[in-house]
Design an enzyme around this catalytic site. Structure first.
Site, PDB file in Angstrom:
ATOM      1  N   PRO A   2       0.833  -1.214   0.000  1.00  0.00           N
ATOM      2  CG  PRO A   2      -0.058  -1.095   2.135  1.00  0.00           C
ATOM      3  CD  PRO A   2       0.669  -2.008   1.204  1.00  0.00           C
ATOM      4  CD  GLU A   3       2.738   3.724  -4.192  1.00  0.00           C
ATOM      5  OE1 GLU A   3       2.824   4.958  -4.219  1.00  0.00           O
ATOM      6  OE2 GLU A   3       3.168   2.992  -5.084  1.00  0.00           O
TER       7      GLU A   3
END
Ligand SMILES: [Zn+2]
Length: 277
Positions: A2-3
């Site tokens: 995830p960013e």
């Protein structure tokens, strides 16, 4: 992985779901998830604390608890939270669970085993090893044009690699680095220090814009307590990336094929016509 926009979305969802809830019991089920604390210490420190709110710094999810205590969580590759009713079984790779007042429980599972948790006094949260060195938040005033130009001027790294350095630019991962450089029309291989001021200013705006767009999009998706990750922008069926993951597909701007190169072991996507050194 995830960013920042995904972590922002997950921490907002968690805040909506568990703010004000009391942790009746906490269980660490895999030592390496929280290497600084014993199983008993984890349980004793978190028991009977109430979750004041959930927030985020960089890609760290922060559970602000009563009693000057914060639980720092990094999802890394595959960490996931879900809020499960009492009768539901845990996912296979459950490494921690929090029994909440009312009987349901917040579960952390992690197929790839890279997730991390740490308990710190809230008063010292921002001095903790995990957060102390992080660059300013991209949506904060500190992430100014002056700051960003200074960071670029001081680096001999290729631009793409600099953008991924969380101590210089916080929250940009592999996807949004490629997208921001495309939006700003800058080649990913240019040495950061030679990017001109006007181009650096354009890139800073592009970084903020691509992150903001993803955060805003995620905010429109419904929250599923049993699948908090399901609403990833990057996991949607039809992500509208301009360059990311589009090798050999036509540039949306000029139709020339998108190029993929490796930088520091990770794929970078760009258009050789639209992005200049
Ligand atoms: Zn192009």
């Amino acid at each position: 992985m995830p960013e920042l926009p995904e972590v922002e979305s997950i921490s907002r969802s968690l805040d909506a779901l568990v703010r004000g809830r009391r942790i009746a019991a906490a269980e660490l089920l895999r030592q390496r998830l929280a290497p600084d604390v014993t199983f008993d210490g984890f349980a004793a420190t978190l028991r009977d604390r109430t979750i004041n709110f959930v927030h985020r710094r960089g890609k760290h999810i922060l559970f602000d608890l009563t009693g000057d205590t914060t639980l720092i969580v990094h999802l890394r590759m595959s960490g996931r939270f879900s809020l499960l009713p009492a009768e539901r079984e845990n996912p296979k790779f459950t490494h921690a669970q929090f029994h909440l007042d009312g009987g349901d429980r917040l579960v952390f599972d992690d197929q790839r085993h890279f997730g991390l948790m740490k308990i710190v006094p809230t008063a010292q949260l921002f001095e903790s090893k995990e957060l102390a060195k992080l660059a300013p938040e991209p949506f904060s005033d500190e992430f100014s044009t002056g700051y960003f130009c200074g960071v670029l001027k001081a680096s001999k790294k290729p631009l793409k690699e600099l953008l991924l350095d969380q101590t210089r630019v916080c929250g940009v991962g592999n996807i949004y680095a490629s997208e921001a450089m495309f939006a700003a029309g800058i080649h990913p291989g240019i040495r950061a220090e030679v990017v001109s001021k006007p181009r650096a200013a354009r890139l800073r705006e592009a970084v903020i814009a691509v992150l903001r767009e993803a955060v805003d999009f995620a905010a429109t998706l419904p929250v599923d307590p049993e699948n908090l990750e399901g609403s990833y922008f990057s996991g949607s069926d039809d992500p509208k990336w301009y360059v990311y993951d589009r090798e050999n597909e036509p540039c949306r701007n000029c139709n020339s094929p998108i190029i993929r190169i490796k930088q520091a072991g990770r794929s970078t996507y760009f258009c050789r016509i639209c992005q200049r050194r």
